[in-house]
Motif scaffolding. Structure first.
Motif, PDB file in Angstrom:
ATOM      1  N   MET A  33      24.967   2.482  -9.162  1.00  0.00           N
ATOM      2  CA  MET A  33      24.769   0.513  -8.836  1.00  0.00           C
ATOM      3  C   MET A  33      23.268   1.113  -8.872  1.00  0.00           C
ATOM      4  SD  MET A  33      26.500  -1.318  -8.773  1.00  0.00           S
ATOM      5  CE  MET A  33      25.982  -2.979  -8.335  1.00  0.00           C
ATOM      6  N   LYS A  34      22.600   2.131  -8.357  1.00  0.00           N
ATOM      7  CA  LYS A  34      21.239   2.219  -8.100  1.00  0.00           C
ATOM      8  C   LYS A  34      20.565   2.830  -9.875  1.00  0.00           C
ATOM      9  CE  LYS A  34      20.044   6.324  -7.290  1.00  0.00           C
ATOM     10  NZ  LYS A  34      19.877   7.623  -6.411  1.00  0.00           N
TER      11      LYS A  34
ATOM     12  N   ILE B 184      20.336  -0.762 -11.706  1.00  0.00           N
ATOM     13  CA  ILE B 184      19.782  -1.979 -11.775  1.00  0.00           C
ATOM     14  C   ILE B 184      17.504  -1.943 -11.647  1.00  0.00           C
ATOM     15  CG2 ILE B 184      18.258  -3.042  -8.913  1.00  0.00           C
ATOM     16  CD1 ILE B 184      21.151  -3.008  -7.482  1.00  0.00           C
TER      17      ILE B 184
ATOM     18  N   ASN C 262      15.612  -1.206  -4.868  1.00  0.00           N
ATOM     19  CA  ASN C 262      16.306  -1.129  -6.118  1.00  0.00           C
ATOM     20  C   ASN C 262      17.186  -0.541  -4.836  1.00  0.00           C
ATOM     21  OD1 ASN C 262      18.417  -0.006  -7.603  1.00  0.00           O
ATOM     22  ND2 ASN C 262      16.537   0.803  -8.790  1.00  0.00           N
TER      23      ASN C 262
ATOM     24  N   LEU D  76      19.433  -2.318  -2.389  1.00  0.00           N
ATOM     25  CA  LEU D  76      20.107  -3.444  -2.844  1.00  0.00           C
ATOM     26  C   LEU D  76      21.632  -3.051  -3.743  1.00  0.00           C
ATOM     27  CD1 LEU D  76      18.440  -5.769  -5.160  1.00  0.00           C
ATOM     28  CD2 LEU D  76      19.608  -6.500  -3.286  1.00  0.00           C
ATOM     29  N   SER D  77      21.062  -1.348  -3.862  1.00  0.00           N
ATOM     30  CA  SER D  77      21.891  -0.267  -4.551  1.00  0.00           C
ATOM     31  C   SER D  77      23.297   0.061  -3.438  1.00  0.00           C
ATOM     32  CB  SER D  77      21.325   0.634  -5.564  1.00  0.00           C
ATOM     33  OG  SER D  77      21.027   0.318  -5.989  1.00  0.00           O
TER      34      SER D  77
END
Length: 138
Positions: free
Chosen positions: A59-60, A63, A73, A76-77
C-alpha cells in the motif's frame, strides 16, 4: 520474555471477558472451564496475519503521496493494510473463538464451529462486529 508474558496476560483477560459478556451469563457460558476453547483459530489467525504484513509495504508504494505528505502515506498505508489483512482475517477467527468459548453452537472443534456459523448465518456471520473492529484497529 516480557512481551510473551504480556500477551499471555492479555489473552487471559480476553478469554474471561467473553463469557462475562455472554447473554447466557458467565457460569452457563462455561466460566473458567472453557477458557482455552477456540485457541486453535487464534493460532491460525496470528500466523496468517503475521504473514500478511506485506500489505503495508504494498500500500505504501501504491499511494502516490511523497515528500511532505510522506507521513500521511504511512498512516493511510498502515490503516488500509490493517483493514485489508488483519480485520478480514481477525474478525472471523474471533467469531469462531467466541462461539467456542460460549458453547453457542455446542461445537467441539474450531472447524465445527466455523461450519455451524456458516450454516446458521452464512458468510455474514463470520463478520459480526467487523465495523467495531475496524474502528478499534484503525
Amino acid at each position: 520474555g516480557t512481551a510473551v508474558d504480556l500477551l499471555r496476560l492479555l489473552f487471559q483477560i480476553d478469554t474471561v471477558k467473553t463469557p462475562l459478556q455472554s447473554a447466557q451469563g458467565f457460569v452457563k457460558a462455561g466460566g473458567f472451564h472453557r477458557i482455552y476453547k477456540g485457541v486453535g483459530s487464534e493460532v491460525c489467525m496470528e500466523s496468517i496475519t503475521a504473514a500478511a504484513f506485506f500489505m503495508y509495504e504494498t500500500m505504501k508504494h501504491l499511494i502516490p503521496l511523497h515528500d511532505q505528505l510522506a507521513p500521511v502515506n504511512h498512516m493511510l498505508s498502515a490503516s488500509m493494510g490493517e483493514v485489508a489483512t488483519a480485520c478480514l482475517i481477525r474478525v472471523p477467527t474471533e467469531v469462531i473463538k467466541t462461539r467456542m468459548q460460549t458453547s453457542m453452537y455446542g461445537a467441539s472443534t474450531s472447524f465445527k464451529a466455523a461450519t455451524l456459523v456458516l450454516q446458521h448465518d452464512c458468510i455474514r456471520g463470520f463478520y459480526c462486529g467487523f465495523w467495531t473492529t475496524i474502528m478499534r484497529e484503525v
